[in-house]
Design a protein around this motif. Structure first.
Motif, mmCIF file in Angstrom:
data_model
loop_
_atom_site.group_PDB
_atom_site.id
_atom_site.type_symbol
_atom_site.label_atom_id
_atom_site.label_comp_id
_atom_site.label_asym_id
_atom_site.label_seq_id
_atom_site.Cartn_x
_atom_site.Cartn_y
_atom_site.Cartn_z
ATOM 1 N N LEU A 204 32.324 49.748 29.019
ATOM 2 C CA LEU A 204 33.779 49.558 28.423
ATOM 3 C C LEU A 204 34.477 48.563 28.863
ATOM 4 C CD1 LEU A 204 34.298 53.641 28.450
ATOM 5 C CD2 LEU A 204 33.220 52.135 26.577
ATOM 6 N N VAL A 205 34.551 48.114 30.016
ATOM 7 C CA VAL A 205 35.394 47.007 30.530
ATOM 8 C C VAL A 205 34.657 45.939 30.744
ATOM 9 C CG1 VAL A 205 37.100 46.719 32.449
ATOM 10 C CG2 VAL A 205 36.443 49.100 31.762
ATOM 11 N N CYS A 206 33.704 45.920 31.493
ATOM 12 C CA CYS A 206 33.109 44.481 31.950
ATOM 13 C C CYS A 206 32.479 43.691 30.733
ATOM 14 C CB CYS A 206 32.160 44.646 33.085
ATOM 15 S SG CYS A 206 32.846 45.236 34.673
ATOM 16 N N ALA B 20 39.245 36.311 33.765
ATOM 17 C CA ALA B 20 39.022 36.804 32.253
ATOM 18 C C ALA B 20 39.283 38.024 32.138
ATOM 19 C CB ALA B 20 37.400 36.845 32.350
ATOM 20 N N LEU B 21 39.356 39.077 33.116
ATOM 21 C CA LEU B 21 40.059 40.486 32.891
ATOM 22 C C LEU B 21 41.429 40.231 32.344
ATOM 23 C CD1 LEU B 21 39.986 43.615 33.215
ATOM 24 C CD2 LEU B 21 40.650 43.231 35.490
ATOM 25 N N TRP B 22 42.463 39.540 32.920
ATOM 26 C CA TRP B 22 43.556 39.208 32.549
ATOM 27 C C TRP B 22 43.529 38.704 30.917
ATOM 28 C CZ3 TRP B 22 47.238 41.909 34.320
ATOM 29 C CH2 TRP B 22 47.249 42.370 35.900
ATOM 30 N N ASP B 23 42.997 37.834 30.666
ATOM 31 C CA ASP B 23 42.891 37.258 29.404
ATOM 32 C C ASP B 23 42.348 38.305 28.196
ATOM 33 O OD1 ASP B 23 43.501 34.967 30.380
ATOM 34 O OD2 ASP B 23 41.638 33.982 30.408
ATOM 35 N N SER B 24 41.512 39.068 28.639
ATOM 36 C CA SER B 24 40.996 40.215 27.660
ATOM 37 C C SER B 24 41.889 41.424 27.696
ATOM 38 C CB SER B 24 39.535 40.412 28.341
ATOM 39 O OG SER B 24 38.396 39.401 28.268
ATOM 40 N N SER C 92 40.569 42.737 51.370
ATOM 41 C CA SER C 92 41.910 42.599 51.046
ATOM 42 C C SER C 92 41.875 41.707 49.830
ATOM 43 C CB SER C 92 42.827 42.089 52.078
ATOM 44 O OG SER C 92 42.286 40.852 52.733
ATOM 45 N N PHE C 93 42.807 42.302 48.790
ATOM 46 C CA PHE C 93 42.645 41.611 47.280
ATOM 47 C C PHE C 93 43.848 41.964 46.839
ATOM 48 C CE2 PHE C 93 41.796 43.480 43.146
ATOM 49 C CZ PHE C 93 41.410 42.238 42.566
ATOM 50 N N THR C 94 44.393 40.948 45.863
ATOM 51 C CA THR C 94 45.431 40.894 44.862
ATOM 52 C C THR C 94 45.067 40.111 43.617
ATOM 53 O OG1 THR C 94 47.291 41.541 46.500
ATOM 54 C CG2 THR C 94 47.914 40.571 44.480
ATOM 55 N N SER C 95 45.277 40.585 42.457
ATOM 56 C CA SER C 95 45.078 39.687 41.374
ATOM 57 C C SER C 95 46.363 40.141 40.417
ATOM 58 C CB SER C 95 43.918 40.105 40.542
ATOM 59 O OG SER C 95 43.713 39.110 39.374
ATOM 60 N N LEU C 96 47.228 39.160 40.421
ATOM 61 C CA LEU C 96 48.815 39.345 39.384
ATOM 62 C C LEU C 96 48.590 38.378 38.334
ATOM 63 C CD1 LEU C 96 51.845 39.559 41.353
ATOM 64 C CD2 LEU C 96 51.600 37.624 39.689
ATOM 65 N N HIS C 97 49.448 39.030 37.405
ATOM 66 C CA HIS C 97 49.823 38.481 36.258
ATOM 67 C C HIS C 97 51.295 38.559 36.108
ATOM 68 C CE1 HIS C 97 49.516 36.537 32.199
ATOM 69 N NE2 HIS C 97 50.385 37.453 31.735
ATOM 70 N N GLN C 98 51.984 37.335 35.632
ATOM 71 C CA GLN C 98 53.382 37.440 35.387
ATOM 72 C C GLN C 98 53.648 36.971 33.977
ATOM 73 O OE1 GLN C 98 56.096 34.591 37.619
ATOM 74 N NE2 GLN C 98 57.466 36.494 37.758
#
Length: 334
Positions: A184-186, A242-246, A298-304
């Motif tokens: 459903l996601v990947c 790719a996650l953010w784009d999708s 430790s992890f961050t994925s950010l979109h502005q």
């Protein structure tokens, strides 16, 4: 002024950063670099294609899988946990809903209360980690925790709530949760290198998680051998881009559902931010992100949206990501 690449290189050298950093702006990759070792004992370096654990970053993928089931009619945001749990987990109140679990407003007791953890490197799992290889195997550790407050009353970050969500998603769909996230996601996001991986049989491209800036001790005895709704996904910087784009293109769930997930549901003043449904939100601005912190991760994925900036920082030691995240936030005004 020092270039961003040079600033990241300097910070990585100064702090012993081990991991990967990627920055995209308006769809163009401006920075992509790897540092340190995926396997210190054998001198295997991290690369931009290395798969890293994301700890609680997994919660966002859990939320997306659940929302996808909502779109398909298998669940609703108002579905109660009790309607699918039957007699399991009797201490979860009858009125706790999917929406409250997604928003960390369920009030259920937590099997892993982070406020009670003094050191992220402690051995905090309540059972031997090899006993947690399926979502159903979490039932004994989810059970026996008293309700903390009435459902919907307030926000309280809750790891167990996201394992409960995984359990509900499995029971509503009839599909193992790990496969559900894949399907459903990947797959719609074309995240080809993202999966739940067993920590005791990591493939060659996956980074081992380390408890300190140096040394060989890994986190293999600290975390469930195979994650579920609250953690355990491994991914790459490219896949997270790719996650953010999708996500923003509506390829995982509809734009209307995305907007619902990004709508602030709670203030989180202790962390100087807000929370939606599976997403961390800036206290006043439009930045939105995934975040994970655990033994060896430790992890961050950010979109502005306002700047069309997306960045991802993943480290395979417990505190490695934060100096780089602080640098990027300061330089990019995110």
């Amino acid at each position: 002024m020092q270039s961003l690449q040079d600033a990241v290189d300097e910070a990585a050298e100064r702090t012993g950063f081990s991991g990967v950093v990627r920055l995209d702006r308006a769809g163009e990759t401006e920075l992509s670099a790897a540092y340190g070792f995926a396997d210190r004992a054998h001198g295997v370096p991290n690369t931009v294609e290395t798969q890293f654990a994301t700890a609680s970053g997994t919660k966002t993928l859990t939320a997306l899988a659940v929302m996808s089931l909502v779109e398909r009619g298998a669940l609703t945001l108002g579905t109660t946990a009790r309607s699918l749990l039957g007699t399991d987990l009797p201490m979860i109140a009858d009125d706790v809903t999917i929406e409250q679990l997604l928003a960390h407003r369920s009030g259920i007791g937590d099997y892993l209360d982070e406020d009670a953890v003094d050191d992220v490197g402690d051995y905090v799992m309540p059972v031997p980690v090899h006993e947690l290889a399926t979502t159903e195997q979490y039932l004994p550790v989810l059970d026996g925790h008293e309700t903390v407050f009435p459902a919907g009353e307030r926000f309280a970050y809750n790891n167990g709530g996201y394992v409960v969500l995984a359990l509900l998603a499995e029971r509503a769909s009839g599909v193992d949760f790990q496969q559900l996230v894949q399907t459903l996601v990947c797959e719609p996001a074309e995240m080809v290198d993202t999966a739940f991986l067993r920590s005791d049989e990591l493939p060659g491209r996956a980074a081992r998680g380390y408890l300190a800036v140096d040394g060989l001790r890994t986190n293999v005895l600290h975390l469930p051998v195979l994650g579920s709704g609250d953690g355990g996904i491994y991914s790459t910087a490219a896949d997270l881009s790719a996650l953010w784009d999708s996500l923003l293109a509506g390829r995982i769930v509809s734009p209307e559902r995305v907007a619902e997930m990004l709508r602030p549901r709670s203030d989180w003043p202790e962390e100087s931010k807000r929370y939606g449904l599976g997403f961390h939100l800036h206290a006043t601005g439009d930045a939105v992100w995934l975040e994970g912190y655990d033994a060896g991760v430790s992890f961050t994925s950010l979109h502005q949206p306002s700047s069309s900036i997306t960045y991802t920082v993943i480290s395979n030691w417990s505190d490695g990501a934060w100096p780089i995240v602080e640098l990027l936030d300061g330089r990019l005004d995110t």
